[in-house]
Design an enzyme around this catalytic site. Structure first.
Site, PDB file in Angstrom:
ATOM      1  N   ARG A   1       3.397 -25.912  24.078  1.00 42.02           N
ATOM      2  CA  ARG A   1       4.305 -27.044  23.884  1.00 42.02           C
ATOM      3  C   ARG A   1       4.853 -27.463  25.238  1.00 42.02           C
ATOM      4  NH1 ARG A   1      10.223 -27.077  20.995  1.00 42.02           N
ATOM      5  NH2 ARG A   1      10.854 -26.831  23.175  1.00 42.02           N
TER       6      ARG A   1
ATOM      7  N   HIS B   1      12.705 -33.477  18.792  1.00 40.23           N
ATOM      8  CA  HIS B   1      14.035 -33.011  18.372  1.00 40.23           C
ATOM      9  C   HIS B   1      14.811 -34.061  17.568  1.00 40.23           C
ATOM     10  CE1 HIS B   1      13.247 -30.242  21.896  1.00 40.23           C
ATOM     11  NE2 HIS B   1      13.510 -29.393  20.907  1.00 40.23           N
TER      12      HIS B   1
ATOM     13  N   GLU C   1       6.155 -33.150  17.041  1.00 33.32           N
ATOM     14  CA  GLU C   1       7.090 -32.421  16.157  1.00 33.32           C
ATOM     15  C   GLU C   1       8.448 -33.106  16.067  1.00 33.32           C
ATOM     16  OE1 GLU C   1       9.597 -28.235  16.506  1.00 33.32           O
ATOM     17  OE2 GLU C   1       7.704 -28.451  17.584  1.00 33.32           O
TER      18      GLU C   1
ATOM     19  N   GLU D   1      11.582 -27.452  10.478  1.00 34.69           N
ATOM     20  CA  GLU D   1      12.287 -26.233  10.851  1.00 34.69           C
ATOM     21  C   GLU D   1      13.719 -26.215  10.327  1.00 34.69           C
ATOM     22  OE1 GLU D   1      14.042 -26.317  15.260  1.00 34.69           O
ATOM     23  OE2 GLU D   1      11.928 -26.834  15.229  1.00 34.69           O
TER      24      GLU D   1
ATOM     25  N   ARG E   1       6.828 -26.917   8.998  1.00 32.69           N
ATOM     26  CA  ARG E   1       7.361 -25.931   9.934  1.00 32.69           C
ATOM     27  C   ARG E   1       8.510 -25.110   9.363  1.00 32.69           C
ATOM     28  NH1 ARG E   1       9.356 -26.583  14.422  1.00 32.69           N
ATOM     29  NH2 ARG E   1       8.166 -24.850  15.292  1.00 32.69           N
TER      30      ARG E   1
ATOM     31  N   GLU F   1       4.697 -20.891  16.195  1.00 26.59           N
ATOM     32  CA  GLU F   1       5.498 -20.949  17.417  1.00 26.59           C
ATOM     33  C   GLU F   1       5.887 -19.537  17.841  1.00 26.59           C
ATOM     34  OE1 GLU F   1       9.471 -23.287  19.094  1.00 26.59           O
ATOM     35  OE2 GLU F   1       9.192 -23.019  16.928  1.00 26.59           O
TER      36      GLU F   1
ATOM     37  N   TRP G   1      21.015 -40.772  14.421  1.00 32.56           N
ATOM     38  CA  TRP G   1      19.839 -40.750  13.558  1.00 32.56           C
ATOM     39  C   TRP G   1      19.714 -39.424  12.877  1.00 32.56           C
ATOM     40  CZ3 TRP G   1      19.166 -45.323  12.470  1.00 32.56           C
ATOM     41  CH2 TRP G   1      19.193 -46.342  13.410  1.00 32.56           C
TER      42      TRP G   1
END
Length: 402
Positions: free
Chosen positions: A147, A212, A236, A262, A283, A339, A402
């Site tokens: 990554r 993110h 991601e 995640e 994830r 990961e 957001w």
């Protein structure tokens, strides 16, 4: 196999971890991770004050029934705190069951689907040149997937980029630090990073990138389209997923593979994303989504729609979750990637484990259970330290919304 004892262990060997230890009348014990980054004590209280009193005397072999009891028996269902607490119980019970069966956990789940678990590491730097150098180091270490993150020109700091490379820890203070963010500057800088990486290293290694949750759907679509020439393994968390249908707009404009999940705590958070094939990788983590029992349901649903797993594996998860995830990864048929961020030496001493890295893969041993333990004496040497993740504000001072 009645449960006769259970305790919550809080420790901070370079970062905070919450661990649950369950003991049966036969003397067999199991370990579960209960760490929720930045909200650790909330889960510890949920366990100690609400779950453990109800757990005493139950049959440790009845994993499914216990899971249903704590999920359906609570009026207030789901949410990260409750599901992390349930996950800790669930993983500890699977650890016990596998130990009693004298099997590694993956065998109890159904046996191997693969010989090793492909993992990706984190390469980051303040500049593109710094990140290129870091990617090169990961390639030299044998990683097949990396990554890549870099600082954004014009911004003083960027989440995902740190001074510490191999042991990156984003929780950076007793109160939240504040970062300034500009999506337009970010969107202008990322394609150049991956153009440079492909020019330097070619296309033999998988490259991934994490946004993110900082884009709107149309911004994410622009980013995904601009990255198509560089053949990312995935993009991601480009879009916050509270509005799952927002991924439709994102999806219809790019062929860059999409990963998310995640921060999800249940199958309901990703049901639409999976069933409408709006994502390529899910994830969701074992520790934040109700444990092995619930994550199996998510993986089975994903398999129906050609969605693969790609579980979160940063250092905010203890080695207990990483070890359990590797057994899950070894078994699950629709595996994609895992990961993997290195824990510090202190953390590894507190949580002795038997998984190992070889040529881009993590391998589990044949030891019964999930293969991770906790040294309680060493854990007691590292008391809890309050730590928060950073908060983003836009350049005009407004909260990022957001």
């Amino acid at each position: 196999m009645k449960i006769i004892d259970a305790k919550v262990i809080i420790t901070c060997p370079d970062r905070n971890f919450v661990t649950l230890k369950i003991v049966t009348e036969d003397g067999v014990y199991g370990i579960g991770d209960a760490t929720l980054n930045g909200r650790e004590l909330a889960v510890a209280s949920y366990l100690e004050d609400h779950i453990l009193p109800c757990l005493m005397g139950k049959d440790a072999r009845r994993i499914e029934d216990i899971w249903q009891y704590f999920y359906r028996g609570a009026y207030w269902r789901r949410g990260p705190v409750g599901m992390t607490a349930i996950a800790a119980v669930d993983v500890a019970l699977w650890d016990i069951k596998a130990k009693v069966a004298n099997m590694p956990l993956y065998q109890l789940l159904g046996g191997r689907s693969r010989d090793g678990v492909m993992v990706y590491g984190h390469a980051n730097g303040k500049t593109i040149a710094d990140t290129v150098a870091e990617v090169g180091q990961y390639i030299d270490k044998g990683y097949k997937a990396i990554r890549a993150q870099t600082g954004v020109p014009g911004l003083a700091s960027t989440y995902g980029v740190s001074k510490d490379k191999m042991y990156y820890e984003p929780a950076d203070g007793e109160l939240p630090s504040e970062n300034v963010w500009s999506t337009s500057k970010y969107l202008n800088s990322v394609p150049e990073l991956f153009k440079t990486l492909r020019n330097n290293f070619g296309y033999d290694h998988h490259l991934l990138h994490d946004t993110h949750h900082r884009c709107t759907p149309i911004e994410a679509a622009q980013l995904g389209k601009s990255l198509e020439p560089y053949k990312l393994f995935w993009l991601e968390d480009a879009v916050p997923a509270e509005l799952q249908e927002g991924f439709r707009l994102f999806r219809q404009h790019t062929t860059t593979p999409i990963a998310v999940g995640e921060v999800f705590s249940s199958i309901h958070d990703c049901q639409q994303l999976i069933s409408e094939q709006l994502i390529d990788y899910i994830r969701t983590t074992i520790v934040h989504a109700g444990g092995v029992t619930h994550l199996r349901r998510i993986a089975h649903l994903a398999e129906l729609y050609h969605v693969r797993t790609g579980f979160h594996g940063a250092t905010d998860l203890s080695p207990v979750t990483i070890g359990t995830a590797l057994h899950f990864d070894t078994w699950v048929p629709n595996f994609g990637i895992q990961e993997y961020m290195l824990h510090t030496d202190k953390t590894n001493e507190v949580f002795p484990h038997d998984y190992r890295f070889e040529e881009g893969y993590l391998l589990v041993s044949e030891k019964p259970g999930h293969g991770v333990d906790i040294d309680e004496e060493k854990a007691a040497q590292f008391p809890y330290k309050r730590a928060y993740l950073p908060v983003n504000r836009l350049e005009d001072g407004a909260m990022y919304n957001w």
